[in-house]
Scaffold this active site. Sequence first.
Site, short mmCIF file in Angstrom:
data_model
loop_
_atom_site.label_atom_id
_atom_site.label_comp_id
_atom_site.label_asym_id
_atom_site.label_seq_id
_atom_site.Cartn_x
_atom_site.Cartn_y
_atom_site.Cartn_z
N CYS A 17 -102.50 -42.64 -31.31
CA CYS A 17 -102.03 -43.26 -29.81
C CYS A 17 -100.30 -42.91 -30.27
CB CYS A 17 -102.17 -43.98 -30.24
SG CYS A 17 -104.38 -44.65 -31.06
N HIS A 59 -103.47 -49.77 -22.99
CA HIS A 59 -103.37 -48.70 -23.72
C HIS A 59 -103.02 -47.37 -23.23
CE1 HIS A 59 -102.30 -46.30 -27.48
NE2 HIS A 59 -102.84 -47.58 -28.30
N PHE A 86 -104.17 -44.03 -34.40
CA PHE A 86 -105.22 -44.01 -35.67
C PHE A 86 -105.19 -42.26 -36.67
CE2 PHE A 86 -109.12 -45.80 -33.46
CZ PHE A 86 -108.77 -47.51 -33.64
N GLU A 95 -96.75 -54.18 -37.55
CA GLU A 95 -95.21 -54.39 -36.72
C GLU A 95 -94.46 -55.01 -36.91
OE1 GLU A 95 -96.07 -52.72 -32.54
OE2 GLU A 95 -94.53 -51.27 -32.87
N HIS A 134 -95.08 -51.21 -30.24
CA HIS A 134 -96.54 -50.67 -30.41
C HIS A 134 -97.49 -51.04 -29.27
CE1 HIS A 134 -99.63 -46.94 -30.29
NE2 HIS A 134 -100.22 -47.61 -30.99
N LYS A 177 -97.46 -52.23 -22.96
CA LYS A 177 -99.26 -52.42 -22.58
C LYS A 177 -99.76 -53.74 -22.37
CE LYS A 177 -99.57 -48.95 -26.58
NZ LYS A 177 -98.22 -48.76 -26.74
#
Lengths: 431, 443
Positions: free
Chosen positions: B178, B355, B414, B329, B318, B350
């Site tokens: 990502c 995503h 990830f 975050e 994110h 998002k």
Amino acid sequence: MSCSGRIVITGAGAVCGAGLTIDAIWDAIINRRTAITTLRRWDSSSWPVRVAAEVTGVDNRTLVEDRKLHKLILRTDLFGIYAAGEAIRHSGLAAYRDSLDPALVAQFNDRSGVIVGSGGGVYQNNYDFFPALSSVKGDLKDFGAQSCSTVNPMWLLRNLPNNVLCHVGIRHNFKGTNACITNQCVGGLMAVAEAAAAIRAGEADRAVAVGHDNPIDPETILHYHQVGLLSPDALRPFDRRRDGTVFGEGAGAVMLEKAEDAQSRGTAVFGEYLGSGCVTEATGALDVRPDGDGLSRAIEIALDDAEITAEAVGMIVAHGNGTRASDASEALALGRVFGRSIPPVTAFKWGFGHLIAASGIVDLTLALKALEQRVVPGIATLQSVDPEFRWLTVLPNSQPARSDVAMVCCRGFGGMNMAVLVRAGTSAHRS
Amino acid sequence: MTPRRRAAITGIGMVTPVGNDAPATWANVCVGHGGVAAIRSFDASTFPVRIGAEVKHFDAAARIRDRKLLKHASRSQRFALAAAAEAFADAGIRPEPHNAHRWGFIAGAGMMLVTLDELRTVHSFCERDGEFNPEGLVNPEYPVDPVAFCRTQTNSGLALLTHHFGIRGYATAVHTACASGGQALGMALKVVRRGLADFMLAGGYDSMLNPIGLTAFCLLGALSADNEMPERASRPFDATRNGFVLGEGAGFLVIEEWEAARKRGARIYAELAGDGNSLSSYRITDSHPSGDGPIQAMQQAMGDAGLAPRDIDYVNAHGTSTLMNDRSECAALGVVMRERAGKILVSSTKSCMGHLIAAAGAVEAGICALAIREGVAPMNAHYENPDPDCDVNLVLGQSRPGRIRAALSNSLGFGGSNSCLAFRHPEEVEGLPQPGLRNSEQP
């Protein structure tokens, strides 16, 4: 603050069919032993290609001790994690970190980068979906229910192309700048160039560069064979009878850091990074320009970056993958840049196959070994240099290196071309 | 020392679940019009998750006239070709034979290279007792397809795009899940600074919205299973959030060396001003709840750009809408922005788009550039229930007009890679001293 100072290589590791250490691989190369032999991973007796350079006789736990991790990663990742561990161990940086004031350890970790050139997925990962496909018998309506109950829940994590990056970070607590380059053959060598660039730009104080791959896979071999890139028996770089490449598997890694850091902690310096060039020929997936334009441009950029002239290069490790088109265009590129002052040229893939994303970085570790010994190993499978480039300074036997500078070339799909320049270190490598 | 080169964003192209070009995407993001719905491109009825953020009504043949090229391009690569063409047209510049070697290319490329149809072919020839039997591949009937083979190479998108657009300089593909799109743009900035290229086409593309990709994320329990209310399924920072929504798409930017862009009179959306890049080295799927990892990425991006918390007006988070990401975050934002944290507008787009995985960071970089250009902080849609663990100043209810002097965009992947990009309003660049040294205010 950007760092215009020198960047040195203080650790290196490699694994491939020819050995588990740089010294073992070097020993095989210099003694003209190839690891290319009958492909044994599956019964290849009915296959058009029946040779490869596999890593055999090595327990996975020799590569990565942590058995729990084996279930979370692929074979290619074992190689990458192993080589990176060797490079870091060899550099003595872990012991140095242990000696630091605890307050400085966090900063050390944040300033330690990991740059990986990853071969990415292999086709075999997808075979985990076979049971689901079998049970739905062609009607995909029920596929979701079947796949979600038969596939390993860790499937995605196991197949991440950036697993080596992730696990090298976790295992060594490196937390700085990072990248996972998925640029087929040039990935590993690009990792070296990007690691050095990050240190030069002051984004990290040190970084481990890794390249790893495992193309010894039935579908990969079938496809490469079908497009005419594989030899049925041997890899003969620059030979008039060359008829394709042969796959190997493995990984290489180097630890790069600022020269002043290496000096102040009194560590052995295995080599110095001088510069690199990287361009595409924009020829699409498989084609290469017959004139070698991309490679000669990459070499010119690397020489400029290193601020040295072509005459200063003492030996060249060519990509030399043994295919008709790549070797011919590579020879033209080398001839165009170096002309009559071309130094001794060699290539190593005859000894352990084409390692794809790992090829350039493993070649680099051996180039440093060659500089250390001042010997440019011969190409054992070379019988008769292609008369189209008789001037190319390749030999079946070893030659003396002309200086302490080596150039490593690497080429890949997508018209990719790379050259990296390194200088000999001040101390010998001890695996 | 020579002054460091700056990078100007002069072209934007997008194909997203909320619009097949950048203007449509921007318009929908601004009004919070979401792109999440029941999955239509394949039968998802027996999956535990049946919703996704699909690209809709994308007419590849109308966007990409070259039929042969289309045949070579996967679904996500078609998005990439369309987004890249839009970015060039928007910038009003593209590689020409005389400068092709000064154009570079970097893409965050998705990890899925084999389609289910291709896998079914292999299965039909090679399956024996549920296992793969390689013998089937050498069956003379096996339909070997060199075009499909080329598509499965990790740098196949690079090969297609550099060939089609004639880019002959530095080129690479990267993949950190990502974080891929953000890291690709960060690398593009560095390539311009290093003088390796004067122009870059940089971005990301991905599509995991297929039976294999959906299975993979379902198995990890990472997706929202709000099948009955897809429009609200992606609700970053909401206390009831329960996973992300899988999307697909592409975003590409044209990035030029600043002075050259100025000289040719280019419209500059924003300066791509800084890159921060860290590794969490904690777990494969999460960063530490303290924000360790994302903290360093944000600090580095600001330091690299010469920005302090007081200069930042907007953060495109994110914000995946998973429990752990959003909490970590927000913790990181609190640590980095300190007393300024309550004043900086934060949203996760998002909430509308889902995503986009390897494309997410690239599309969201484009959103930041547009936010600066338009003077609008896009909203964080579908938020209702405050989460005390996500104490940030969200753009709620509607998008917020107002000058954005500088913005950040986070992409956390990830594998633990964290990317933060910093963007500066072009008018803020004028009058600044040429950056050479790193900002001494870096915390």
